[in-house]
Design a protein around this motif. Structure first.
Motif, PDB file in Angstrom:
ATOM      1  N   PHE A 158      33.480  50.622  59.499  1.00 58.30           N
ATOM      2  CA  PHE A 158      32.953  50.571  60.857  1.00 58.30           C
ATOM      3  C   PHE A 158      31.449  50.338  60.851  1.00 58.30           C
ATOM      4  CE2 PHE A 158      31.939  51.831  65.169  1.00 58.30           C
ATOM      5  CZ  PHE A 158      32.991  51.258  65.861  1.00 58.30           C
ATOM      6  N   ARG A 159      30.803  50.761  59.785  1.00 59.45           N
ATOM      7  CA  ARG A 159      29.355  50.571  59.699  1.00 59.45           C
ATOM      8  C   ARG A 159      28.977  49.086  59.689  1.00 59.45           C
ATOM      9  NH1 ARG A 159      25.099  54.436  57.000  1.00 59.45           N
ATOM     10  NH2 ARG A 159      23.240  53.265  57.556  1.00 59.45           N
ATOM     11  N   VAL A 160      29.887  48.229  59.251  1.00 59.66           N
ATOM     12  CA  VAL A 160      29.634  46.788  59.325  1.00 59.66           C
ATOM     13  C   VAL A 160      29.312  46.395  60.765  1.00 59.66           C
ATOM     14  CG1 VAL A 160      30.684  44.506  59.063  1.00 59.66           C
ATOM     15  CG2 VAL A 160      31.066  46.265  57.322  1.00 59.66           C
ATOM     16  N   ASN A 161      30.058  46.979  61.723  1.00 61.53           N
ATOM     17  CA  ASN A 161      29.830  46.667  63.133  1.00 61.53           C
ATOM     18  C   ASN A 161      28.465  47.152  63.608  1.00 61.53           C
ATOM     19  OD1 ASN A 161      32.475  45.686  63.215  1.00 61.53           O
ATOM     20  ND2 ASN A 161      33.300  47.636  63.905  1.00 61.53           N
ATOM     21  N   THR A 162      28.139  48.396  63.308  1.00 57.10           N
ATOM     22  CA  THR A 162      26.883  48.940  63.813  1.00 57.10           C
ATOM     23  C   THR A 162      25.678  48.305  63.121  1.00 57.10           C
ATOM     24  OG1 THR A 162      27.138  50.846  62.318  1.00 57.10           O
ATOM     25  CG2 THR A 162      27.880  51.124  64.590  1.00 57.10           C
ATOM     26  N   ASP A 163      25.791  48.039  61.817  1.00 57.10           N
ATOM     27  CA  ASP A 163      24.692  47.355  61.131  1.00 57.10           C
ATOM     28  C   ASP A 163      24.459  45.972  61.734  1.00 57.10           C
ATOM     29  OD1 ASP A 163      24.284  49.494  59.460  1.00 57.10           O
ATOM     30  OD2 ASP A 163      25.155  48.562  57.673  1.00 57.10           O
ATOM     31  N   GLU A 164      25.526  45.280  62.025  1.00 56.35           N
ATOM     32  CA  GLU A 164      25.427  43.957  62.639  1.00 56.35           C
ATOM     33  C   GLU A 164      24.768  44.052  64.011  1.00 56.35           C
ATOM     34  OE1 GLU A 164      28.534  40.456  62.680  1.00 56.35           O
ATOM     35  OE2 GLU A 164      29.054  41.900  64.260  1.00 56.35           O
ATOM     36  N   ASN A 165      25.146  45.074  64.777  1.00 54.45           N
ATOM     37  CA  ASN A 165      24.545  45.256  66.098  1.00 54.45           C
ATOM     38  C   ASN A 165      23.032  45.400  66.008  1.00 54.45           C
ATOM     39  OD1 ASN A 165      26.996  45.144  67.415  1.00 54.45           O
ATOM     40  ND2 ASN A 165      27.246  47.360  67.509  1.00 54.45           N
ATOM     41  N   PHE A 166      22.577  46.274  65.123  1.00 56.22           N
ATOM     42  CA  PHE A 166      21.139  46.494  65.016  1.00 56.22           C
ATOM     43  C   PHE A 166      20.416  45.236  64.530  1.00 56.22           C
ATOM     44  CE2 PHE A 166      22.593  51.003  64.729  1.00 56.22           C
ATOM     45  CZ  PHE A 166      21.950  51.449  65.874  1.00 56.22           C
ATOM     46  N   ALA A 167      21.034  44.516  63.601  1.00 56.32           N
ATOM     47  CA  ALA A 167      20.420  43.292  63.104  1.00 56.32           C
ATOM     48  C   ALA A 167      20.285  42.246  64.208  1.00 56.32           C
ATOM     49  CB  ALA A 167      21.238  42.722  61.938  1.00 56.32           C
ATOM     50  N   GLN A 168      21.296  42.156  65.070  1.00 55.16           N
ATOM     51  CA  GLN A 168      21.281  41.138  66.115  1.00 55.16           C
ATOM     52  C   GLN A 168      20.431  41.525  67.321  1.00 55.16           C
ATOM     53  OE1 GLN A 168      25.554  40.618  66.660  1.00 55.16           O
ATOM     54  NE2 GLN A 168      25.510  38.762  65.416  1.00 55.16           N
ATOM     55  N   VAL A 169      20.234  42.814  67.525  1.00 53.30           N
ATOM     56  CA  VAL A 169      19.475  43.276  68.695  1.00 53.30           C
ATOM     57  C   VAL A 169      17.976  43.353  68.419  1.00 53.30           C
ATOM     58  CG1 VAL A 169      19.053  45.328  70.151  1.00 53.30           C
ATOM     59  CG2 VAL A 169      21.383  44.480  69.823  1.00 53.30           C
ATOM     60  N   GLU A 170      17.589  43.453  67.159  1.00 53.37           N
ATOM     61  CA  GLU A 170      16.178  43.703  66.848  1.00 53.37           C
ATOM     62  C   GLU A 170      15.250  42.674  67.484  1.00 53.37           C
ATOM     63  OE1 GLU A 170      13.491  45.408  63.213  1.00 53.37           O
ATOM     64  OE2 GLU A 170      15.416  44.467  62.729  1.00 53.37           O
ATOM     65  N   LYS A 171      15.692  41.443  67.590  1.00 53.13           N
ATOM     66  CA  LYS A 171      14.811  40.410  68.156  1.00 53.13           C
ATOM     67  C   LYS A 171      14.565  40.605  69.649  1.00 53.13           C
ATOM     68  CE  LYS A 171      18.084  36.702  69.307  1.00 53.13           C
ATOM     69  NZ  LYS A 171      18.336  35.248  69.147  1.00 53.13           N
ATOM     70  N   TYR A 172      15.366  41.465  70.291  1.00 51.35           N
ATOM     71  CA  TYR A 172      15.179  41.727  71.717  1.00 51.35           C
ATOM     72  C   TYR A 172      14.296  42.948  71.981  1.00 51.35           C
ATOM     73  CZ  TYR A 172      19.088  38.454  72.024  1.00 51.35           C
ATOM     74  OH  TYR A 172      19.889  37.349  71.900  1.00 51.35           O
ATOM     75  N   CYS A 173      13.767  43.554  70.915  1.00 48.04           N
ATOM     76  CA  CYS A 173      12.849  44.682  71.090  1.00 48.04           C
ATOM     77  C   CYS A 173      11.630  44.203  71.882  1.00 48.04           C
ATOM     78  CB  CYS A 173      12.415  45.242  69.739  1.00 48.04           C
ATOM     79  SG  CYS A 173      13.672  46.249  68.921  1.00 48.04           S
ATOM     80  N   GLY A 174      11.286  44.968  72.907  1.00 46.39           N
ATOM     81  CA  GLY A 174      10.204  44.583  73.790  1.00 46.39           C
ATOM     82  C   GLY A 174      10.642  43.698  74.935  1.00 46.39           C
TER      83      GLY A 174
END
Length: 331
Positions: A158-174
């Protein structure tokens, strides 16, 4: 793509008589809404967790969508129809021309009976929630299970899903999420995996990892006879192969997001009774955080879509931010 959109907004381009056609876009689909039917075309996008970039892949995804959604909404899903270009215009289901895409054909459901619409009118009640809980508990009890599916319930899987989420969302910080909230959610998730790893194994042993729905929010539930539930995840098995709690947590999160926290609790009490679940507060919280974060992520994807206007992108950024903040509220 824009030429096809323009053509399919003409009622004459559709195989069934209709007075009008309207378009709704998601990050992965073009949804053409006619009077009696809906035609859903996959966008040729690649987000890593899904790949619709070839005609063959989109055709396969359309067939999977019909097959999987007939489990809970048999009467809604009509089948898959070709989108044909005859050299001049695009048409759905035409007999002559080049097949350039495919569409899932669905019967149009009464939008006023969608759970979200009923909730907004203040008409959602305990009986509705009990009926939904009963349908879902029966579905989860009979949903496919296998040794392969069980592996998706492990913490490391399941961590594959959450790791992927954080990797894909980081560019939207700010943009749609503040950096401190992003880091807090990532750290909380890491700690949960370390501290609660045994919970994942317990759920596998209890037979709770199933081929689920995967996208269970209020817009996908119709409060008509039989409670049809539609639009499950078809494009990636690992988003459906999950703990049944991950499914119900999605609906609970959606109720929370829209200010229906008390309904969320009523639904959980009913589902827990029908599914013979124990007290799973820690795991429910984990999956609600995950679901809220996913909603924030997929809505943020709209910010990169050239087919979506700037006003709609601004609204998407605000909506995504609200989902990310809900995730933060859970922790």
């Amino acid at each position: 793509m824009s030429a096809m959109i323009d053509d399919l907004l003409d009622p004459a381009a559709l195989p069934d008589e209709t007075g009008s056609v309207t378009l709704v876009q998601t990050h992965i689909s073009l949804v053409f809404i006619a009077d009696a039917f809906v035609y859903k075309v996959k966008k040729p996008v690649d987000f890593g967790f899904l790949d619709f970039t070839s005609l063959g892949k989109r055709a396969h995804a359309c067939r999977q969508e019909v097959l999987l959604n007939r489990r809970l909404a048999l009467e809604i899903y009509e089948g898959v129809v070709p989108v044909v270009f005859d050299g001049f215009r695009h048409r759905v289901g035409a007999e002559r021309g080049e097949v350039v895409d495919y569409a899932v054909k669905m019967r149009r459901i009464p939008e006023e009976r969608l759970m979200k619409a009923v909730f907004r009118r203040g008409e959602l009640n305990e009986r509705h929630l009990e009926d939904i809980a009963r349908v879902l508990s029966n579905f989860h009890r009979s949903a496919r299970r296998s040794p392969e599916i069980d592996t998706f319930g492990r913490a490391e899987a399941f961590r594959v899903n959450t790791d992927e989420n954080f990797a894909q969302v980081e560019k939207y910080c700010g943009i749609s999420i503040d950096r401190p909230l992003f880091e807090a959610l990532r750290q909380w998730t890491d700690v949960f995996y370390r501290a609660q790893a045994a919970l994942f194994e317990e759920r596998i042993a209890a037979g709770k990892i199933r081929d689920c729905h995967g996208d269970l929010h209020m817009e996908h539930i119709c409060l008509t006879e039989g409670i049809p539930i539609f639009d499950c995840i078809e494009f990636n098995d690992r988003f459906r192969y999950s703990d049944t709690l991950a499914d119900v947590a999605f609906l609970m999160m959606d109720l929370d997001y829209h200010g229906g926290g008390s309904f969320s609790e009523i639904f959980w009490d009913a589902y827990r009774r029908f599914a013979e679940e124990g007290d799973r507060h820690d795991l429910l919280t984990f999956y609600k955080v995950y679901r809220a974060f996913v909603r924030g992520k997929v809505i943020s994807f709209q910010l990169d879509d050239p087919n979506i206007r700037n006003e709609a992108k601004e609204k998407a950024a605000q909506t995504a931010r609200a989902y990310f903040e809900l995730a933060g509220g859970y922790i």
